[in-house]
Design a protein around this motif. Structure first.
Motif, PDB file in Angstrom:
ATOM      1  N   ALA A 271      14.583  66.444  43.930  1.00 51.10           N
ATOM      2  CA  ALA A 271      14.309  65.024  44.172  1.00 51.10           C
ATOM      3  C   ALA A 271      15.580  64.378  44.694  1.00 51.10           C
ATOM      4  N   GLU A 272      15.427  63.421  45.593  1.00 51.67           N
ATOM      5  CA  GLU A 272      16.558  62.681  46.150  1.00 51.67           C
ATOM      6  C   GLU A 272      16.180  61.213  46.243  1.00 51.67           C
ATOM      7  N   VAL A 273      17.083  60.336  45.793  1.00 50.22           N
ATOM      8  CA  VAL A 273      16.825  58.897  45.763  1.00 50.22           C
ATOM      9  C   VAL A 273      18.038  58.158  46.319  1.00 50.22           C
ATOM     10  N   HIS A 274      17.796  57.212  47.228  1.00 51.72           N
ATOM     11  CA  HIS A 274      18.839  56.332  47.766  1.00 51.72           C
ATOM     12  C   HIS A 274      18.511  54.898  47.357  1.00 51.72           C
ATOM     13  N   LEU A 275      19.437  54.247  46.663  1.00 56.69           N
ATOM     14  CA  LEU A 275      19.226  52.888  46.182  1.00 56.69           C
ATOM     15  C   LEU A 275      20.303  51.958  46.728  1.00 56.69           C
ATOM     16  N   LEU A 276      19.911  50.729  47.052  1.00 52.18           N
ATOM     17  CA  LEU A 276      20.854  49.684  47.433  1.00 52.18           C
ATOM     18  C   LEU A 276      21.045  48.756  46.241  1.00 52.18           C
ATOM     19  N   LEU A 277      22.291  48.602  45.797  1.00 51.09           N
ATOM     20  CA  LEU A 277      22.616  47.718  44.685  1.00 51.09           C
ATOM     21  C   LEU A 277      23.364  46.505  45.229  1.00 51.09           C
ATOM     22  N   GLU A 278      22.883  45.310  44.888  1.00 50.35           N
ATOM     23  CA  GLU A 278      23.538  44.092  45.363  1.00 50.35           C
ATOM     24  C   GLU A 278      23.448  43.000  44.304  1.00 50.35           C
TER      25      GLU A 278
ATOM     26  N   ALA B  40      29.948  41.839  41.039  1.00 53.01           N
ATOM     27  CA  ALA B  40      30.591  40.553  41.323  1.00 53.01           C
ATOM     28  C   ALA B  40      29.812  39.807  42.407  1.00 53.01           C
ATOM     29  N   PRO B  41      29.617  38.492  42.240  1.00 53.83           N
ATOM     30  CA  PRO B  41      28.810  37.715  43.196  1.00 53.83           C
ATOM     31  C   PRO B  41      29.278  37.839  44.643  1.00 53.83           C
ATOM     32  N   GLU B  42      30.595  37.997  44.849  1.00 54.15           N
ATOM     33  CA  GLU B  42      31.119  38.074  46.214  1.00 54.15           C
ATOM     34  C   GLU B  42      31.178  39.507  46.744  1.00 54.15           C
ATOM     35  N   ALA B  43      30.757  40.475  45.925  1.00 50.09           N
ATOM     36  CA  ALA B  43      30.887  41.879  46.308  1.00 50.09           C
ATOM     37  C   ALA B  43      29.870  42.270  47.382  1.00 50.09           C
ATOM     38  N   GLN B  44      30.217  43.278  48.158  1.00 44.37           N
ATOM     39  CA  GLN B  44      29.317  43.804  49.172  1.00 44.37           C
ATOM     40  C   GLN B  44      28.297  44.742  48.520  1.00 44.37           C
ATOM     41  N   PRO B  45      27.067  44.778  49.036  1.00 45.07           N
ATOM     42  CA  PRO B  45      26.079  45.736  48.524  1.00 45.07           C
ATOM     43  C   PRO B  45      26.587  47.163  48.683  1.00 45.07           C
ATOM     44  N   VAL B  46      26.169  48.042  47.782  1.00 51.12           N
ATOM     45  CA  VAL B  46      26.582  49.442  47.850  1.00 51.12           C
ATOM     46  C   VAL B  46      25.333  50.325  47.759  1.00 51.12           C
ATOM     47  N   GLU B  47      25.438  51.518  48.319  1.00 53.75           N
ATOM     48  CA  GLU B  47      24.338  52.478  48.256  1.00 53.75           C
ATOM     49  C   GLU B  47      24.684  53.580  47.265  1.00 53.75           C
ATOM     50  N   GLY B  48      23.773  53.816  46.338  1.00 57.80           N
ATOM     51  CA  GLY B  48      23.927  54.904  45.386  1.00 57.80           C
ATOM     52  C   GLY B  48      22.932  56.001  45.700  1.00 57.80           C
ATOM     53  N   VAL B  49      23.399  57.234  45.692  1.00 59.02           N
ATOM     54  CA  VAL B  49      22.551  58.377  46.023  1.00 59.02           C
ATOM     55  C   VAL B  49      22.485  59.314  44.825  1.00 59.02           C
ATOM     56  N   GLY B  50      21.274  59.719  44.488  1.00 57.23           N
ATOM     57  CA  GLY B  50      21.090  60.641  43.376  1.00 57.23           C
ATOM     58  C   GLY B  50      20.323  61.873  43.807  1.00 57.23           C
ATOM     59  N   HIS B  51      20.868  63.051  43.512  1.00 56.39           N
ATOM     60  CA  HIS B  51      20.187  64.319  43.781  1.00 56.39           C
ATOM     61  C   HIS B  51      19.879  65.011  42.457  1.00 56.39           C
ATOM     62  N   TYR B  52      18.743  65.668  42.424  1.00 53.98           N
ATOM     63  CA  TYR B  52      18.418  66.528  41.281  1.00 53.98           C
ATOM     64  C   TYR B  52      17.755  67.774  41.850  1.00 53.98           C
ATOM     65  N   GLU B  53      18.466  68.894  41.797  1.00 59.98           N
ATOM     66  CA  GLU B  53      17.927  70.090  42.429  1.00 59.98           C
ATOM     67  C   GLU B  53      18.348  71.389  41.720  1.00 59.98           C
ATOM     68  N   PRO B  54      18.014  71.509  40.420  1.00 57.36           N
ATOM     69  CA  PRO B  54      18.169  72.827  39.804  1.00 57.36           C
ATOM     70  C   PRO B  54      17.089  73.769  40.359  1.00 57.36           C
ATOM     71  N   LEU B  55      17.068  75.009  39.899  1.00 58.01           N
ATOM     72  CA  LEU B  55      16.124  75.989  40.422  1.00 58.01           C
ATOM     73  C   LEU B  55      14.682  75.496  40.283  1.00 58.01           C
ATOM     74  N   ARG B  56      13.950  75.504  41.397  1.00 60.61           N
ATOM     75  CA  ARG B  56      12.528  75.108  41.473  1.00 60.61           C
ATOM     76  C   ARG B  56      12.300  73.638  41.121  1.00 60.61           C
TER      77      ARG B  56
END
Length: 263
Positions: A113-120, A94-110
């Motif tokens: 990766a970790e990623v932090h994204l700002l969505l606005e 939504a145009p009036e919405a506040q930005p949000v941070e999305g975090v993604g982890h991927y860590e099976p055996l061996r």
């Protein structure tokens, strides 16, 4: 700050129709021929879903479907029909919405990766824009480029109806890799998960496609046409009557869902 942008044509298909070949064993041929037509017409998009085994054509409306049926028969001697059309919606923040941070982890055996994204929210019609604000001291430039590539390569789906997202800015804030266990595919999974998590936290809205229309009709029918457009949830400019008073022009906009079959 590095920027990559997904650009969009001025016009985009607003309807999706399932393609039904006359004979099931013609599917591969039908896909091939429709892709040839897709190269000729930028407003045609052909999509094959390997999971559901469905072939769909994304078009501007029913008239384009009639033309496709005729061309497939006349040019390739192939009979195809199309299922009932459905509207192609999109989702955005939504145009009036506040930005949000999305975090993604991927860590099976061996793997790790970790990623932090700002969505606005982005400007209407801007499509998807991708940036990075991550320091190379935190995450190597090559990994950052890979994350941006993963953002661009996939059609990310929203959380309201599963429709594609658009008109958003997505910025890589930070990320982490393991010196031994991180591979390129790990960041793909972490990136997709970060987008998904951010969308679940954001205030998202559904976008409905609209037609811009121009009606030329006898002046005596303008009142009826204006009433029709209002009933369809559309809007219009004041009608323009020709100097002879016999014809008039009505322009405006209306939802594709209600105007698609207007004669």
């Amino acid at each position: 700050m590095c920027r990559q942008e997904q650009t969009h044509p001025l016009l985009e298909p607003v309807m999706s129709y399932r393609v039904l070949p006359e004979q099931e064993n013609q599917m591969n041929t039908v896909i091939e021929k429709l892709h040839l037509l897709e190269e000729e017409d930028p407003l045609l998009q052909v999509k094959w879903n390997p999971h559901t085994k469905e072939l769909t054509a994304h078009v501007m409306g029913p008239v384009q479907i009639e033309i496709l049926e005729r061309i497939m028969k006349e040019r390739y001697d192939i009979n195809v029909t199309f299922g009932k059309g459905r509207i192609l919606y999109k989702e955005t923040i939504a145009p009036e919405a506040q930005p949000v941070e999305g975090v993604g982890h991927y860590e099976p055996l061996r793997h790790y990766a970790e990623v932090h994204l700002l969505l606005e929210p982005g400007e209407p019609g801007s499509g998807l824009q991708f940036f990075t604000a991550c320091s190379e001291d935190v995450l190597d430039r090559n990994w950052q480029r890979l994350i941006l590539t993963h953002l661009e390569e996939k059609e990310h789906l929203g959380v309201l109806t599963g429709s594609p997202i658009t008109d958003m800015q997505i910025t890589l804030l930070t990320g982490r890799a393991h010196q031994k266990h991180t591979e390129g595919g790990d960041f793909r999974q972490a990136t997709y998960r970060a987008v998904r998590q951010g969308l679940k936290k954001a205030k998202t809205v559904l976008l409905e496609p609209y037609y811009s229309f121009r009606l030329e009709l006898p002046a005596e029918n303008v009142g009826r046409a204006m009433n029709d457009v209002q009933q369809m949830g559309g809007s219009f400019d004041p009608p323009q009557t020709a100097p002879d008073g016999q014809t008039a022009t009505l322009t405006g906009t209306a939802p594709a869902s209600t105007m698609r079959s207007y004669p």
